[in-house]
Design a protein around this motif. Structure first.
Motif, PDB file in Angstrom:
ATOM      1  N   THR A 222       0.845  -1.201   0.000  1.00 52.05           N
ATOM      2  CA  THR A 222       0.000   0.000   0.000  1.00 52.05           C
ATOM      3  C   THR A 222       0.881   1.252   0.000  1.00 52.05           C
ATOM      4  O   THR A 222       0.603   2.217  -0.730  1.00 52.05           O
ATOM      5  CB  THR A 222      -0.937  -0.004   1.228  1.00 52.05           C
ATOM      6  OG1 THR A 222      -1.664  -1.226   1.242  1.00 52.05           O
ATOM      7  CG2 THR A 222      -1.922   1.153   1.172  1.00 52.05           C
ATOM      8  N   ALA A 223       1.932   1.225   0.802  1.00 49.06           N
ATOM      9  CA  ALA A 223       2.837   2.377   0.861  1.00 49.06           C
ATOM     10  C   ALA A 223       3.511   2.602  -0.494  1.00 49.06           C
ATOM     11  O   ALA A 223       3.733   3.743  -0.910  1.00 49.06           O
ATOM     12  CB  ALA A 223       3.879   2.167   1.962  1.00 49.06           C
ATOM     13  N   LEU A 236      -3.679   5.122   2.628  1.00 50.56           N
ATOM     14  CA  LEU A 236      -2.522   4.851   3.487  1.00 50.56           C
ATOM     15  C   LEU A 236      -2.473   5.822   4.659  1.00 50.56           C
ATOM     16  O   LEU A 236      -2.289   5.423   5.812  1.00 50.56           O
ATOM     17  CB  LEU A 236      -1.229   4.950   2.674  1.00 50.56           C
ATOM     18  CG  LEU A 236       0.050   4.718   3.481  1.00 50.56           C
ATOM     19  CD1 LEU A 236       0.201   3.238   3.835  1.00 50.56           C
ATOM     20  CD2 LEU A 236       1.282   5.208   2.733  1.00 50.56           C
ATOM     21  N   LEU A 240      -2.500   4.770   8.507  1.00 50.64           N
ATOM     22  CA  LEU A 240      -1.333   5.055   9.363  1.00 50.64           C
ATOM     23  C   LEU A 240      -1.708   5.972  10.524  1.00 50.64           C
ATOM     24  O   LEU A 240      -1.111   5.900  11.600  1.00 50.64           O
ATOM     25  CB  LEU A 240      -0.191   5.680   8.539  1.00 50.64           C
ATOM     26  CG  LEU A 240       0.519   4.746   7.548  1.00 50.64           C
ATOM     27  CD1 LEU A 240       1.705   5.462   6.908  1.00 50.64           C
ATOM     28  CD2 LEU A 240       0.986   3.459   8.224  1.00 50.64           C
ATOM     29  N   ALA A 241      -2.722   6.821  10.297  1.00 44.49           N
ATOM     30  CA  ALA A 241      -3.149   7.742  11.360  1.00 44.49           C
ATOM     31  C   ALA A 241      -3.698   6.988  12.565  1.00 44.49           C
ATOM     32  O   ALA A 241      -3.764   7.527  13.671  1.00 44.49           O
ATOM     33  CB  ALA A 241      -4.216   8.700  10.821  1.00 44.49           C
ATOM     34  N   GLU A 243      -2.470   3.906  13.465  1.00 43.94           N
ATOM     35  CA  GLU A 243      -1.468   2.952  13.963  1.00 43.94           C
ATOM     36  C   GLU A 243      -0.760   3.507  15.195  1.00 43.94           C
ATOM     37  O   GLU A 243      -0.637   4.724  15.365  1.00 43.94           O
ATOM     38  CB  GLU A 243      -0.428   2.657  12.876  1.00 43.94           C
ATOM     39  CG  GLU A 243      -0.942   1.783  11.749  1.00 43.94           C
ATOM     40  CD  GLU A 243      -1.343   0.381  12.208  1.00 43.94           C
ATOM     41  OE1 GLU A 243      -0.684  -0.164  13.106  1.00 43.94           O
ATOM     42  OE2 GLU A 243      -2.326  -0.151  11.666  1.00 43.94           O
ATOM     43  N   ALA A 244      -0.291   2.567  16.015  1.00 43.22           N
ATOM     44  CA  ALA A 244       0.458   2.965  17.209  1.00 43.22           C
ATOM     45  C   ALA A 244       1.871   3.374  16.820  1.00 43.22           C
ATOM     46  O   ALA A 244       2.475   2.735  15.956  1.00 43.22           O
ATOM     47  CB  ALA A 244       0.499   1.795  18.185  1.00 43.22           C
ATOM     48  N   PRO A 245       2.414   4.432  17.454  1.00 43.82           N
ATOM     49  CA  PRO A 245       3.808   4.764  17.202  1.00 43.82           C
ATOM     50  C   PRO A 245       4.679   3.608  17.717  1.00 43.82           C
ATOM     51  O   PRO A 245       4.402   3.040  18.757  1.00 43.82           O
ATOM     52  CB  PRO A 245       4.027   6.027  18.035  1.00 43.82           C
ATOM     53  CG  PRO A 245       2.929   6.044  19.039  1.00 43.82           C
ATOM     54  CD  PRO A 245       1.775   5.279  18.471  1.00 43.82           C
ATOM     55  N   GLY A 246       5.671   3.242  16.929  1.00 45.35           N
ATOM     56  CA  GLY A 246       6.515   2.104  17.336  1.00 45.35           C
ATOM     57  C   GLY A 246       5.854   0.761  17.118  1.00 45.35           C
ATOM     58  O   GLY A 246       6.392  -0.269  17.502  1.00 45.35           O
ATOM     59  N   ARG A 248       3.795  -2.221  14.501  1.00 42.59           N
ATOM     60  CA  ARG A 248       4.210  -2.985  13.310  1.00 42.59           C
ATOM     61  C   ARG A 248       4.536  -2.111  12.113  1.00 42.59           C
ATOM     62  O   ARG A 248       5.598  -2.198  11.528  1.00 42.59           O
ATOM     63  CB  ARG A 248       3.077  -3.921  12.835  1.00 42.59           C
ATOM     64  CG  ARG A 248       2.958  -5.246  13.491  1.00 42.59           C
ATOM     65  CD  ARG A 248       2.424  -6.309  12.502  1.00 42.59           C
ATOM     66  NE  ARG A 248       3.518  -6.922  11.761  1.00 42.59           N
ATOM     67  CZ  ARG A 248       4.392  -7.772  12.300  1.00 42.59           C
ATOM     68  NH1 ARG A 248       4.276  -8.138  13.557  1.00 42.59           N
ATOM     69  NH2 ARG A 248       5.373  -8.256  11.577  1.00 42.59           N
ATOM     70  N   ALA A 250       4.970   1.148  11.784  1.00 40.86           N
ATOM     71  CA  ALA A 250       6.042   2.125  11.974  1.00 40.86           C
ATOM     72  C   ALA A 250       7.414   1.448  11.916  1.00 40.86           C
ATOM     73  O   ALA A 250       8.343   1.944  11.261  1.00 40.86           O
ATOM     74  CB  ALA A 250       5.856   2.835  13.317  1.00 40.86           C
ATOM     75  N   LEU A 253       8.235   0.440   8.210  1.00 43.38           N
ATOM     76  CA  LEU A 253       8.588   1.553   7.320  1.00 43.38           C
ATOM     77  C   LEU A 253       9.968   2.108   7.664  1.00 43.38           C
ATOM     78  O   LEU A 253      10.749   2.445   6.779  1.00 43.38           O
ATOM     79  CB  LEU A 253       7.511   2.645   7.403  1.00 43.38           C
ATOM     80  CG  LEU A 253       6.132   2.211   6.855  1.00 43.38           C
ATOM     81  CD1 LEU A 253       5.070   3.254   7.154  1.00 43.38           C
ATOM     82  CD2 LEU A 253       6.212   1.927   5.356  1.00 43.38           C
TER      83      LEU A 253
END
Lengths: 266, 266
Positions: A222-223, A236, A240-241, A243-246, A248, A250, A253
């Protein structure tokens, strides 16, 4: 009067099921004497489909005979034909339809979790189906079974279309352009190819690892599409907005960004 | 004495081709009077296969009749049957085999260029085949044609196996573990799914863009696998070592690394 006691009309060729399992007459007498179990109509029909599905799941469809289905069901061959006048082909299609319904019922995305966690949950359901239905899943997706027809293909296509619709809904997309459609169809084919490869290579990869690999590939694909297509970029960003920082996505990528072509390292 | 003048033995059922095209007897007389062209045996066989392939490429196989093939070849229906005693099924398989050979002949990787340039060249060849054979490619990969059999599936499987072998050779791999096999088979399925989606969506995406998208997805998918599998990591390192700094692969990886989940931006 129970369903099993209803008089049986002659089965019309191609009819889905008889009105009732034979309970009277010489045939019924033979059935009783030979020790076959009598079951109500709907229950018998479902049992035959379930038995067929289980046989088609462990052996290629060409290697399953109606006699096998009858024997494994505790039913006579004429009885199986009474329910499935179209013979093995009709029984195979009914089993396939039942499998398709079961598979698509596992596409449901859980309410909680980040997008990658939700996707992982759906994939867990998918792989439990693949693991259960092994040879049947392979024969189904690989095609080329002796009983493959336009009708069985339509069933498989419908599963793929449902997977496409559900994935787009998961992505929050109402109308997909050709590039986003391309991405999602490609990703669905990766899930299928990965499942087949997993089975072919003797299930050497633990299912949880396979699931994580597919989640990562979904993020990466997707990215990558985002660079080619504004709609994919929007999807995307939306995912991503959440998703948790740190988490899967993050970590993946960051790792991809850390890769360098050799000439840049020199 | 030319091949066309040889006496014709009765065609054995399932025989690949008669010894010669009929040149004598009442049938030949009828043929001559009706204005059909006479051709040497091998040339006629190749012509019939080429015509069949072209018809199967523009229409689904179920919609192509032997009469169509005969008419488009300037041959009589009995003549077509003389070469393909197995009828449409045998002709379809011969056409499929010919298409499979043509497709795999385009898998050759050029000697020059970076790995992503080489891959792009192979994909150009692949898409020119897809564009030429349209409906035939779709029917072939989608299965479910009325003439799909275990034999036609074996032909398609062989194309996929060749694609797998060639891709692994391109990657410099002698023996692939289950995870690298998983990656390559998945990527091949992406090429197929993308081709089908491209055809289904009316070729809205320019072929060069589709090719670049697939090259990027190859890099992204391989880079993602590298985190899960040492062998994939080794392959990736080998390929990236040959890429140009600031080239396709480098730009893509940098862009992927630049993506951030929202919480990290806050």
């Amino acid at each position: 009067m129970e369903a099993t006691d209803l008089p049986v009309p002659p089965a019309a060729p191609g009819s889905a099921a008889p009105a009732a399992e034979p309970g009277r007459g010489p045939a019924a007498e033979r059935t009783r004497r030979s020790g076959y179990r009598r079951l109500p109509v709907q229950q018998r029909r479902e049992q035959l489909i379930a038995v067929a599905l289980s046989l088609f799941s462990t052996r290629p469809p060409d290697e399953v005979s109606l006699d096998d289905v009858a024997a494994a069901s505790g039913a006579s061959r004429p009885l199986v034909y009474r329910y499935f006048a179209g013979g093995k082909q009709q029984l195979y299609e009914a089993a396939l339809r039942s499998a398709a319904e079961e598979l698509t019922s596992r596409f449901l995305v859980p309410q909680r979790g980040t997008p990658t966690e939700q996707l992982a949950a759906v994939l867990d359901g998918y792989f439990s189906f693949v693991a259960e239905h092994d040879a049947g899943y392979g024969a189904l997706l690989r095609g080329g079974s002796v009983v493959e027809t336009a009708r069985t293909s339509a069933i498989v296509d419908e599963v793929r279309r449902t997977a496409l619709r559900r994935t787009l809904r998961y992505m929050g997309v109402r109308e997909a352009g050709p590039r986003l459609t391309l991405l999602v169809r490609s990703w669905i084919s990766v899930v299928e190819a990965a499942s087949l490869s997993w089975l072919d290579e003797g299930r050497q990869i633990p299912p949880a690892e396979l699931r994580d690999w597919l989640v990562d590939e979904f993020v990466a694909m997707t990215a990558t599409s985002a660079a080619h297509d504004p709609q994919s970029a929007e999807v995307l960003a939306g995912l991503l907005a959440l998703e948790a920082p740190g988490g899967r996505a993050a970590r993946l990528l960051e790792r991809l960004g850390g890769l360098r072509v050799t000439a840049e390292e020199v």
